[in-house]
Write a protein that holds these residues in place. Structure first.
Motif, PDB file in Angstrom:
ATOM      1  N   ASN A 464       0.775  -1.029  -0.020  1.00  0.00           N
ATOM      2  CA  ASN A 464      -0.145   0.034  -0.136  1.00  0.00           C
ATOM      3  C   ASN A 464       0.731   1.141  -0.204  1.00  0.00           C
ATOM      4  O   ASN A 464       0.946   2.257  -0.709  1.00  0.00           O
ATOM      5  CB  ASN A 464      -0.908  -0.075   1.326  1.00  0.00           C
ATOM      6  N   ILE A 465       1.974   1.363   1.052  1.00  0.00           N
ATOM      7  CA  ILE A 465       2.777   2.441   0.929  1.00  0.00           C
ATOM      8  C   ILE A 465       3.640   2.630  -0.333  1.00  0.00           C
ATOM      9  O   ILE A 465       3.443   3.576  -1.034  1.00  0.00           O
ATOM     10  CB  ILE A 465       3.803   2.270   1.956  1.00  0.00           C
ATOM     11  N   GLY A 468       1.096   3.408  -3.340  1.00  0.00           N
ATOM     12  CA  GLY A 468       0.384   4.855  -3.089  1.00  0.00           C
ATOM     13  C   GLY A 468       1.415   5.757  -3.248  1.00  0.00           C
ATOM     14  O   GLY A 468       0.920   6.877  -4.058  1.00  0.00           O
ATOM     15  N   THR A 469       2.631   5.629  -3.091  1.00  0.00           N
ATOM     16  CA  THR A 469       3.697   6.515  -3.279  1.00  0.00           C
ATOM     17  C   THR A 469       4.018   6.650  -4.588  1.00  0.00           C
ATOM     18  O   THR A 469       3.896   7.906  -5.286  1.00  0.00           O
ATOM     19  CB  THR A 469       4.977   6.335  -2.504  1.00  0.00           C
ATOM     20  N   SER A 472       0.566   8.567  -6.285  1.00  0.00           N
ATOM     21  CA  SER A 472       0.421  10.124  -5.812  1.00  0.00           C
ATOM     22  C   SER A 472       1.550  10.672  -6.504  1.00  0.00           C
ATOM     23  O   SER A 472       1.532  11.908  -6.988  1.00  0.00           O
ATOM     24  CB  SER A 472       0.805  10.120  -4.484  1.00  0.00           C
ATOM     25  N   PHE A 763       4.684  11.160   1.084  1.00  0.00           N
ATOM     26  CA  PHE A 763       3.416  11.706   1.491  1.00  0.00           C
ATOM     27  C   PHE A 763       3.361  11.076   3.031  1.00  0.00           C
ATOM     28  O   PHE A 763       2.545  10.186   3.141  1.00  0.00           O
ATOM     29  CB  PHE A 763       2.522  11.023   0.472  1.00  0.00           C
ATOM     30  N   LYS A 765       1.412  12.225   5.506  1.00  0.00           N
ATOM     31  CA  LYS A 765      -0.167  12.082   5.825  1.00  0.00           C
ATOM     32  C   LYS A 765      -0.817  10.923   5.397  1.00  0.00           C
ATOM     33  O   LYS A 765      -1.563  10.106   6.314  1.00  0.00           O
ATOM     34  CB  LYS A 765      -0.823  13.424   5.421  1.00  0.00           C
ATOM     35  N   ASP A 766      -0.351  10.283   4.413  1.00  0.00           N
ATOM     36  CA  ASP A 766      -1.019   8.896   3.859  1.00  0.00           C
ATOM     37  C   ASP A 766      -0.628   7.826   4.803  1.00  0.00           C
ATOM     38  O   ASP A 766      -1.385   6.847   5.184  1.00  0.00           O
ATOM     39  CB  ASP A 766      -0.786   8.771   2.217  1.00  0.00           C
ATOM     40  N   TRP A 767       0.796   8.031   5.122  1.00  0.00           N
ATOM     41  CA  TRP A 767       1.539   7.057   5.985  1.00  0.00           C
ATOM     42  C   TRP A 767       0.492   6.743   7.301  1.00  0.00           C
ATOM     43  O   TRP A 767       0.169   5.779   8.065  1.00  0.00           O
ATOM     44  CB  TRP A 767       2.938   6.973   6.335  1.00  0.00           C
ATOM     45  N   TRP A 769      -2.413   7.629   7.846  1.00  0.00           N
ATOM     46  CA  TRP A 769      -3.945   7.319   7.769  1.00  0.00           C
ATOM     47  C   TRP A 769      -3.739   5.616   7.506  1.00  0.00           C
ATOM     48  O   TRP A 769      -4.585   4.938   8.156  1.00  0.00           O
ATOM     49  CB  TRP A 769      -4.570   7.857   6.383  1.00  0.00           C
ATOM     50  N   LEU A 770      -2.755   5.159   6.799  1.00  0.00           N
ATOM     51  CA  LEU A 770      -2.563   3.806   6.822  1.00  0.00           C
ATOM     52  C   LEU A 770      -2.172   3.278   8.023  1.00  0.00           C
ATOM     53  O   LEU A 770      -2.813   2.109   8.238  1.00  0.00           O
ATOM     54  CB  LEU A 770      -1.466   3.675   5.602  1.00  0.00           C
TER      55      LEU A 770
END
Length: 805
Positions: A464-465, A468-469, A472, A763, A765-767, A769-770
């Motif tokens: 996911n990280i 997602g990176t 994005s 990112f 902030k995404d981490w 949230w994850l």
């Protein structure tokens, strides 16, 4: 004896239905995700094969223009008079209301025998096919879609099963009318049997070259990297699902230790016991595999429309939006289920086969076996890390990239239990108080039982990280690139070149600038490509990002002193500034610059507009970009419609182009996002199953602590805290692994697959949230076992002291 042994072994599952459900669900989910991806790939390949088989393009040679341009119809007549058995074909793109079509015009009188699809070759339809109104053959779903939206200008439609979706087969005269290419053809099909004596091709048509089917654009090869990416993601999901299976089988073996001891003591041979257990696992795998294939079909049917839209937007490939149950991926999925179950059970079976007759009931024997397994696991992680390092340094091509990716992820997963053990030992050393020290020590003791679920969670979080990176970073780069590459406020295409010329004269005094968008399609350094021409205008130096070269390249282009190419052509050909670039038709220009070109799979070159017209005077000159005040766009469109009657489909504004491009981008990653969510769900389920099963085995450890004064409620809260703590530590380790994964995707896989390198951005902030999502998933997974512990009757805890173990 065999029947008794089977009954005794199966009775375990009757007493533990939830564990049985976990085993089935794990195998079914793993098989479903793998089968779903394979079903999508199989459907796409079937569509490519159908498209290649039309007019026998996969087995007949063709004659094409050396410079990649259209061929005059007179050339066809000259060749036929000279004895060459050739048949003209005109091919092009046509769209209406956002539905793109591939128009294929043929001459049925001269086509080689057996070239037409069976449904088209019906003699009863030949009259309508050749009539003035014409008849267009297409796949049933294409006919249905065109009928629904209405397509003025097209001839009557006829459904032809077996044709590729998005393809329209018409008479060549009709194709010339639809594509506004009167007197032109794209290529000439060569009949396999030619007369013995012919005038040489060079004498009749020196501008043509013979092209074999293998040299023609192969959609399967073009989209290969996309399908390889999907396969890699499907395999990752399959691996995560197998962790559930491995965990369930391992725990079932551990819980049945007394049964194994008793059966061995009663005289059951070890080899027969192992064989019965293997047959049990294969039987479960067969049933769960069939269920997984059915579930995979549902997943593939849900994802296929997005995949079809992605392939159409990125590669221009037409793929059916409906799914068929094909034996190749169904059998392969069943094979993967059986093989996966075999791999998941191999370790437990091997350990059982190596133990003395009564050892299976001795916890210490299993503990020693687990310690040896952990040592082997750590050594294997080190070996995989070395393989990943070697692939990073020496690896080449897409295969090298995926070896790096797979070795990196597996090494991280296998090293996780050791890393967590070190962190927990440090926590124990730093803690103060008896309960805190017991908590850390007890958590470390639970690691072997939870390690597989935590490894699955690490893989899911890292994926996911990383993905997602990548997405994005790609989105930010792509959006900024669109803003730079699409500076013109309006784009207009004339219906004919004469109309486009009059339109240009009309627009000149009403706009700030009129920039031609004229191009040819032709081979560039051995691969399909495009050559554009640009005007000498400040729009280009002000807006186009350059990877190599500076702003002076635009002046050089205007003087016809060179060529610039896109990043993918530059990387693929290994070009350096100053190297000669061979253009369609054989002309060469020195390379003076390289520009970013995200989203394009073809090689592309740009010349000055005067240079382009000198090389290719017959170029299509109907399209222009208009620079004007954005506030004037609507009025300008209305004026063009009023004065020229130009259809709305022939004009598109800057905002509409960006909207379409971003829509293609979002749909491109919709499948990846869906697989990401499914993988996370599987990992969460793996953790839930492990915690639930372990909760029934932990009473011997919890009963003494309860007897010393800790309440059941406090023990339950500590269990909840333990799951959240392990998830938190796993998340902390997943961040660097995910960032490494993102780097591999952006700097290795993406370059090899698509030809461009993207800047990596972070990112945080995404981490966060994850991480919050992982903690919630771990808390939910531990909630039920903790609730059961809080409501456990004291008599069950007291039994621990009474029972002999």
């Amino acid at each position: 004896m065999i029947r008794t042994a089977i009954t005794a072994l199966l009775s375990h599952w009757r007493r533990h239905p939830l564990q049985l459900a976990g085993l089935f669900l794990g195998l079914a989910l793993a098989t479903a995700l793998w089968s779903g991806v394979q079903a999508i790939n199989a459907e796409a390949r079937q569509s490519y094969d159908r498209a290649a088989a039309v007019l026998a393009q996969d087995r007949l040679d063709s004659l094409v223009a050396r410079d990649g341009q259209h061929i005059g119809q007179q050339v066809f007549l000259d060749l036929r008079r000279a004895g060459w058995l050739v048949s003209p074909v005109l091919e092009g793109r046509w769209s209406h209301r956002g539905v793109p079509l591939r128009i294929l015009g043929v001459d049925p009188f001269t086509l080689p025998a057996g070239s037409l699809p069976e449904a088209v070759a019906d003699e009863s339809r030949s009259g309508a096919f050749l009539s003035a109104e014409g008849l267009a053959f297409a796949a049933p779903q294409t006919v249905e879609e065109l009928t629904r939206i209405g397509a003025p200008g097209l001839p009557p439609l006829a459904a032809a099963p077996g044709m590729a979706p998005g393809l329209l087969l018409v008479d060549i005269g009709t194709a010339q009318r639809l594509l506004r290419a009167g007197g032109e053809i794209s290529r000439l099909l060569l009949a396999p049997e030619q007369p013995l004596r012919q005038r040489p091709l060079d004498e009749i048509a020196p501008g043509l070259i013979r092209q074999s089917p293998a040299e023609q654009a192969d959609m399967g090869a073009l989209t290969g990297s996309f399908h390889l990416n999907l396969t890699a993601f499907g395999f990752l999901s399959f691996a995560v699902g197998l962790f559930i299976v491995h965990s369930a089988i391992g725990l079932a073996f551990e819980q049945r230790r007394p049964v194994f001891r008793t059966l061995r003591a009663l005289g059951l041979p070890l080899r027969l016991l192992v064989g019965l257990l293997a047959a049990e696992i294969m039987g479960f795998a067969l049933i769960a595999g069939l269920a997984g294939i059915a579930l995979g079909y549902v997943i593939a049917a849900a994802l296929l429309p997005d995949v079809a839209a992605t392939l159409r937007g990125l590669y221009g490939a037409s793929v059916s939006g409906s799914l068929s149950l094909r034996p190749e991926w169904a059998v392969a999925g069943l094979g993967m289920a059986l093989a996966g179950a075999g791999i998941a059970a191999a370790q437990s079976l091997w350990r059982l086969s190596r133990m003395p007759v009564l050892a299976p009931a001795q916890p210490r024997a299993w503990s020693r076996a687990s310690a040896r397994s952990l040592a082997w696991q750590t050594a294997l992680a080190g070996l995989l890390a070395l393989i990943a390092l070697g692939a990073a340094v020496r690896g080449e091509g897409l295969v090298g990239g995926f070896v790096l990716l797979g070795a990196l992820l597996l090494a991280a997963a296998l090293a996780l239990p050791g890393a967590l053990a070190v962190a927990l030992a440090l926590g124990e050393r730093l803690s103060k108080g008896v309960i805190a020290q017991w908590f850390w020590a007890d958590t470390r003791q639970q690691l072997p039982g939870l390690s597989l679920a935590l490894m699955a969670l690490l893989l899911a979080l890292s994926a996911n990280i990383g993905v997602g990176t990548m997405v994005s970073s790609f989105r930010l780069a792509f959006t900024a690139w669109l803003d730079q590459r699409l500076p013109s406020e309006l784009y207009v295409t004339g219906r004919t070149e004469e109309e486009a010329r009059r339109l240009a004269e009309w627009l000149a005094p009403r706009t700030e600038a009129l920039l031609p968008i004229w191009k040819i399609d032709g081979p560039l350094l051995g691969r399909p490509g495009e050559v554009y021409g640009v005007a000498d205008h400040r729009t280009y130096p002000d807006n186009w990002p350059m990877i190599r070269g500076d702003a002076s390249v635009w002046k050089s282009l205007a003087r016809g002193k060179g060529v610039i190419v896109n990043e993918q052509l530059w990387r693929r050909a290994g070009l350096q500034l100053g190297d000669p670039v061979t253009l369609p038709g054989g002309a060469t220009r020195p390379l003076i610059g390289v520009y970013a070109d995200y989203g394009n799979t073809k090689g592309q070159a740009i010349l000055g507009i005067a240079d382009l017209l000198a090389l290719y005077p017959g170029i299509d000159r109907r399209r222009y970009a208009i620079r004007t005040d954005p506030a004037n766009v609507a009025a300008l469109r209305s004026a063009i419609e009023d004065d020229f009657g130009l259809p709305a489909d022939n004009m598109i504004s800057q905002q509409e182009v960006k909207q379409v491009s971003l829509m293609v981008f979002e749909r491109t990653f919709a499948v990846t996002a869906a697989l990401n969510v499914l993988t996370m769900g599987v990992a969460g389920f793996a953790m839930f199953m492990s915690l639930l099963t372990l909760s029934t085995m932990r009473l011997p450890q919890l009963a003494p602590v309860w007897a010393l004064g800790l309440t059941r409620g406090r023990l339950a809260r500590l269990e909840l805290l333990r799951a959240v703590l392990l998830a938190l530590l796993t998340m902390a380790l997943a961040v660097p692994v995910g960032l490494l994964l993102a780097w591999v995707l952006l700097s290795v896989i993406n370059v090899e697959a698509f030809g461009w390198r993207l800047p990596m951005q972070l990112f945080p902030k995404d981490w966060l949230w994850l991480g919050a999502l992982a903690l919630i998933a771990a808390g939910l997974a531990a909630a039920w076992p903790a609730w059961r512990l809080a409501r456990l009757a004291p008599v069950h805890l007291l039994k621990v002291f009474a029972d002999e173990r």
